[in-house]
Design an enzyme around this catalytic site. Structure first.
Site, short mmCIF file in Angstrom:
data_model
loop_
_atom_site.label_atom_id
_atom_site.label_comp_id
_atom_site.label_asym_id
_atom_site.label_seq_id
_atom_site.Cartn_x
_atom_site.Cartn_y
_atom_site.Cartn_z
CE LYS A 18 17.35 93.92 163.56
NZ LYS A 18 16.83 92.93 164.47
NE ARG A 93 11.45 95.53 165.30
CZ ARG A 93 12.28 94.82 166.07
NH1 ARG A 93 13.04 95.40 166.97
NH2 ARG A 93 12.37 93.52 165.92
NE ARG A 127 16.15 84.68 167.22
CZ ARG A 127 15.98 85.95 166.87
NH1 ARG A 127 16.94 86.59 166.25
NH2 ARG A 127 14.85 86.54 167.11
NE ARG A 159 12.79 86.59 170.54
CZ ARG A 159 13.31 87.63 169.88
NH1 ARG A 159 14.58 87.90 169.97
NH2 ARG A 159 12.55 88.37 169.12
NE ARG A 170 10.07 88.71 165.19
CZ ARG A 170 11.01 87.87 165.56
NH1 ARG A 170 10.75 86.58 165.66
NH2 ARG A 170 12.22 88.29 165.83
#
Ligand code: AMP
Length: 213
Positions: A18, A93, A127, A159, A170
């Site tokens: 996203k 969220r 990522r 990250r 998450r």
């Protein structure tokens, strides 16, 4: 200035793409992208009061308290002015955040970029995020122009919330809290569902087609 046609929210699990798609949309429509996660990371890097309060929970993959997030979002929306369009990434969220957003601005489109949990786990491991501009790469699916360097020259980093424990947390939060936001916007007839599994370019085309842009 006329009222903007596009006040867009992008929803989806972590690593659904996203953020990347929000970049494409923002560029195509000439609108600012508002990534709440990125805004919070900037506060952490600055060492501001907000950043200090948010950093621990962010590292663990938890949700930053509403009072902090809402303040960041409210400031941003006010800075844009009432008529300004935007592409929101990573907000709302939770159902409470969605209701708060409704009091601030009238959302026009909600894109739900959906991918399965196993794909999320695979994607997050590769990522890398630019420490300077926040641009997101994937070592295999969307490699950076140079090893460990962004197109802006910034250094790429893994990250802290892309570790296996944080990823698990998450995903759980996503299923427990954010899926309710999907339902919330479905009831309001604003939801546009997008399959986030195909290649980045294909997902982009599907989004552009569905928005007729
Ligand atoms: P993201 O870059 O969207 O994955 O966000 C990174 C982290 O920032 C999340 O794991 C949360 O800790 C925090 N965060 C981002 N958006 C929100 C939000 N809407 N509500 C609470 N915490 C958030």
């Amino acid at each position: 200035m006329s009222e903007q046609k596009y006040k867009i929210v992008l929803l989806g699990p972590p690593a659904s793409g996203k953020g990347t798609q929000a970049d494409f949309l923002a560029e195509k429509l000439g609108l600012p992208k508002i990534s709440v996660g990125q805004l919070l990371r900037e506060e952490v890097d600055k060492g501001s009061e907000v950043g200090k309060q948010a950093s621990e929970v962010m590292e663990s993959g938890g949700l930053v308290p509403n009072a902090i997030v809402n303040e960041v979002v409210k400031n941003k929306i006010e800075a844009l002015g009432e008529a300004g369009g935007f592409v929101f990434d990573g907000f709302p969220r939770t159902r409470i955040q969605a209701k708060i957003l409704d009091t601030l601005v009238k959302i026009t489109h909600v894109l739900f970029v959906n991918v399965a949990d196993q794909e999320v786990v695979k994607r997050l491991a590769g990522r890398r995020t630019c420490s300077k501009c926040g641009k997101i790469y994937h070592l295999e699916f969307n490699p950076p122009p140079k090893e460990n360097a962004c197109e802006c020259g910034g250094e790429l980093e893994l990250r802290e919330d892309d570790t296996p424990e944080a990823i698990h947390k998450r995903l759980k939060i996503y299923h427990d809290e954010t899926e309710e936001v999907v339902e919330y916007y479905k009831e309001k007839d604003l939801l546009i569902e997008i399959d986030g599994t195909p290649a980045i370019e294909e997902v982009k085309q599907e989004i552009f087609n569905k928005l007729k842009i």
